[in-house]
Design a protein around this motif. Structure first.
Motif, PDB file in Angstrom:
ATOM      1  N   PRO A 107       0.838  -1.203   0.000  1.00  0.00           N
ATOM      2  CA  PRO A 107       0.000   0.000   0.000  1.00  0.00           C
ATOM      3  C   PRO A 107       0.874   1.255   0.000  1.00  0.00           C
ATOM      4  O   PRO A 107       1.851   1.330   0.735  1.00  0.00           O
ATOM      5  N   GLY A 108       0.540   2.180  -0.870  1.00  0.00           N
ATOM      6  CA  GLY A 108       1.287   3.435  -0.907  1.00  0.00           C
ATOM      7  C   GLY A 108       2.576   3.388  -1.687  1.00  0.00           C
ATOM      8  O   GLY A 108       3.315   4.360  -1.728  1.00  0.00           O
ATOM      9  N   ALA A 109       2.847   2.272  -2.339  1.00  0.00           N
ATOM     10  CA  ALA A 109       4.084   2.178  -3.122  1.00  0.00           C
ATOM     11  C   ALA A 109       4.037   3.127  -4.319  1.00  0.00           C
ATOM     12  O   ALA A 109       5.067   3.626  -4.764  1.00  0.00           O
ATOM     13  N   GLY A 110       2.842   3.364  -4.825  1.00  0.00           N
ATOM     14  CA  GLY A 110       2.715   4.265  -5.968  1.00  0.00           C
ATOM     15  C   GLY A 110       2.198   3.568  -7.211  1.00  0.00           C
ATOM     16  O   GLY A 110       2.448   4.023  -8.329  1.00  0.00           O
ATOM     17  N   LYS A 111       1.458   2.493  -7.025  1.00  0.00           N
ATOM     18  CA  LYS A 111       0.946   1.732  -8.176  1.00  0.00           C
ATOM     19  C   LYS A 111      -0.031   2.574  -8.990  1.00  0.00           C
ATOM     20  O   LYS A 111       0.092   2.670 -10.218  1.00  0.00           O
ATOM     21  N   SER A 112      -1.000   3.181  -8.291  1.00  0.00           N
ATOM     22  CA  SER A 112      -1.995   3.984  -9.003  1.00  0.00           C
ATOM     23  C   SER A 112      -1.331   5.175  -9.682  1.00  0.00           C
ATOM     24  O   SER A 112      -1.681   5.539 -10.801  1.00  0.00           O
ATOM     25  N   THR A 113      -0.340   5.749  -8.997  1.00  0.00           N
ATOM     26  CA  THR A 113       0.367   6.898  -9.566  1.00  0.00           C
ATOM     27  C   THR A 113       1.083   6.507 -10.851  1.00  0.00           C
ATOM     28  O   THR A 113       0.978   7.190 -11.872  1.00  0.00           O
ATOM     29  N   GLU A 134     -11.355   1.239  -6.217  1.00  0.00           N
ATOM     30  CA  GLU A 134     -10.931   1.651  -4.881  1.00  0.00           C
ATOM     31  C   GLU A 134     -11.231   3.098  -4.598  1.00  0.00           C
ATOM     32  O   GLU A 134     -11.505   3.467  -3.465  1.00  0.00           O
ATOM     33  N   ARG A 143      -5.856  13.457  -8.526  1.00  0.00           N
ATOM     34  CA  ARG A 143      -4.497  12.959  -8.705  1.00  0.00           C
ATOM     35  C   ARG A 143      -3.964  13.350 -10.076  1.00  0.00           C
ATOM     36  O   ARG A 143      -2.817  13.776 -10.203  1.00  0.00           O
ATOM     37  N   ARG A 146      -2.853  16.830  -9.989  1.00  0.00           N
ATOM     38  CA  ARG A 146      -1.596  16.963  -9.253  1.00  0.00           C
ATOM     39  C   ARG A 146      -0.405  16.485 -10.088  1.00  0.00           C
ATOM     40  O   ARG A 146       0.672  17.072 -10.062  1.00  0.00           O
ATOM     41  N   ARG A 255      12.200   4.239  -5.448  1.00  0.00           N
ATOM     42  CA  ARG A 255      11.335   3.071  -5.618  1.00  0.00           C
ATOM     43  C   ARG A 255      11.829   2.249  -6.800  1.00  0.00           C
ATOM     44  O   ARG A 255      12.288   2.810  -7.784  1.00  0.00           O
ATOM     45  N   MET A 275       9.721   9.420  -5.847  1.00  0.00           N
ATOM     46  CA  MET A 275       8.362   9.929  -5.678  1.00  0.00           C
ATOM     47  C   MET A 275       8.409  11.387  -5.241  1.00  0.00           C
ATOM     48  O   MET A 275       9.017  11.725  -4.237  1.00  0.00           O
ATOM     49  N   ALA A 277       6.012  15.333  -5.328  1.00  0.00           N
ATOM     50  CA  ALA A 277       4.631  15.824  -5.285  1.00  0.00           C
ATOM     51  C   ALA A 277       3.979  15.756  -6.665  1.00  0.00           C
ATOM     52  O   ALA A 277       2.781  15.500  -6.781  1.00  0.00           O
TER      53      ALA A 277
END
Ligand SMILES: Nc1ncnc2c1ncn2[C@@H]1O[C@H](COP(=O)(O)OP(=O)(O)OP(=O)(O)O)[C@@H](O)[C@H]1O
Ligand SMILES: [Mg+2]
Ligand SMILES: [Zn+2]
Length: 463
Positions: A107-113, A134, A143, A146, A255, A275, A277
């Protein structure tokens, strides 16, 4: 008509073994705590409908085999180049049309990003469909703003019903589909909750069949379980074409994207990202990043060069050798194989005459890279000796070579590539295997002193 019955069974999430009762340990693969509850629907087969091998099928049913030579390849459109260099590298030169890629990560690794940036990168020419189970479409929009993603050709849908999603894909025929994530998808024809083994299996199978029949490349996000493997059945990793892991350790400054399986490329390549902003930035120069801010003129440091796939990366090896306060000396290795360290210490003792039996040895690879290539042996040995003698190695010295049990320094693969990287970063001295040196032209490495050594002793004398 025969009535459908539902039945509760327990399925092993590792190998798919089923059992009518819960078991602590899977009898098939021996893993603990992998049996998860699942509901299956059994439709009793109509009497006499079972067909034995050799019996004719229904009239009109036949399959056909094609000759390999007759199958046309559309070479020019077989890969979509994403222009995210690090991703292309891991995929083996772009996304293969019709392939299914599973992207796992904590979780939070940046998959969606990563996937949203991928959509943005190719949406200039191609239309993409991003399906989220999700987040809401508003969250994705935020996102996207951003990250500064180009928005025109990106279709969004917040949906979890896999049958509706497959219909949508067939209707819109995008050039790329993203499913975020497989654990939130459910198929109404399977009677268990989303994320269960049978749901994940069924949903993956349906996406695969749409991807193959419509030739649409599909990225599927998968959550990982506590062991770091993709949660759900192992069979999912077998049916997809490529399995990628996005590792974003909290302690790492970057990462890493790694391929665990790739039907269309090598699994040795890694992609490195930072990663920020405004999204993930590619790290094109990892050596520079890993060597940044290292202490100069300190003993116990030596720079090694490892190959990650086709890319050479310089990394610093740090050793600390101190007097042991206990009867048995302590040895720890982080980023380096512990047993290999013990072996190298034994070689140092027996072949080079450095007695380490009453000394603690700590070895650390700065920056969190795992140096499990034998070409880093020499750097590890020199770092240990440098710390032991309290003699700094020289800040622009790199050591490359495998150390054998006889204390000999053996040649390594890709020596020239490694030296070029060191030269590029500004190293002026390289301690390398003498054998490997014979195949190189010293004139190619102007400004760099190449010291060829055959034995560990000679290498230590060279520092
Ligand atoms: N404004 C921001 N500035 C910097 N980094 C951010 C910002 N917003 C999010 N991040 C980074 O993005 C990461 C989350 O990325 P993302 O949502 O793509 O992860 P994910 O792998 O999809 O997670 P999940 O499994 O929860 O869906 C956070 O861990 C954080 O490091
Ligand atoms: Mg996500
Ligand atoms: Zn099992």
């Amino acid at each position: 008509m025969a009535k459908e019955k539902t039945k509760t069974i327990f399925v092993c999430s590792n190998c798919g073994e089923t059992s009518p009762r819960w078991l602590g340990r899977c009898p098939s693969c021996g893993e603990w705590n992998t049996m998860t509850e699942d509901v299956v629907v059994t439709a009793p087969a109509a009497k006499g409908s079972a067909r034995r091998a050799g019996e004719p099928r229904q009239p009109g049913y036949s399959i056909e085999a094609k000759r390999l030579s007759q199958i046309a390849t559309t070479e020019e459109r077989s890969r979509i180049v994403t222009h995210i260099g690090e991703l292309d590298r891991v995929l083996g030169g772009g996304i293969v049309v019709g392939s299914v890629v599973l992207l796992g990560g904590e979780p939070g690794a940046g998959k969606s990003t990563l996937l949203l940036q991928l959509c943005g990168a190719i949406s200039q020419q191609l239309e993409v469909l991003y399906i989220t189970g999700e987040e809401s479409v508003r969250q994705i929009k935020l996102r996207a703003v951003r990250l500064g993603v180009r928005e025109e050709n990106i279709l969004l849908a917040a949906e979890t019903d896999i049958l509706a999603i497959c219909d949508l894909i067939e209707q819109t025929r995008p050039s790329l589909v993203v499913i975020d994530s497989i654990q939130t998808m459910h198929c109404s024809e399977v009677n268990s909750s989303a994320g269960s083994v049978s749901q994940v299996k069924e949903c993956a199978a349906r996406l695969l069949s749409v991807a193959k029949s419509c030739e649409i490349p599909t990225f599927i996000v998968g959550h990982v379980n506590k062991d770091g493997a993709i949660a759900g059945p192992k069979v999912m990793e077998h049916i997809v074409d490529t399995v990628l892991y996005f590792e974003g350790d909290k302690t790492l400054p970057y990462r890493v994207l790694r391929a665990a399986k790739n039907r269309y490329g090598s699994t040795n390549e890694i992609g490195m990202f930072d990663m920020a902003a405004d999204g993930l930035r590619e790290i094109e120069n990892p050596s520079q990043l890993l060597l940044e801010g290292r202490p100069l003129g300190v003993s116990g440091n030596c720079v090694a060069c490892t190959m990650e796939g086709t890319r050479p990366i310089l990394s610093e090896v740090q050793a600390l050798v101190t007097k042991s306060g206990f009867g048995t000396p302590r040895r720890t290795a982080s980023g380096f194989d512990f047993n290999r360290l013990n072996l190298l210490l034994a070689v140092l003792e027996k072949r080079a005459g450095y007695f380490l039996g009453n000394l603690d040895v700590y070895l650390n690879i700065v920056g969190g890279l795992q140096l499990d290539e034998t070409a880093c042996d020499l750097a590890a040995c020199l770092a240990v000796v440098s710390s032991m003698l309290d003699k700094p190695l020289g800040d622009t010295t790199v050591a490359i070579g495998e150390v054998g049990l006889g204390g000999e320094v053996r040649s390594v693969s890709n020596l020239e590539t490694r030296l070029r990287e060191a030269q590029r970063i500004g190293f002026t001295k390289a301690i390398v295997p003498k054998h490997g040196l014979a195949q190189l032209d010293p004139k190619d490495f102007a400004g760099m002193q190449l010291v060829g050594v055959s034995y560990l002793r000679q290498a230590i004398q060279a520092i």
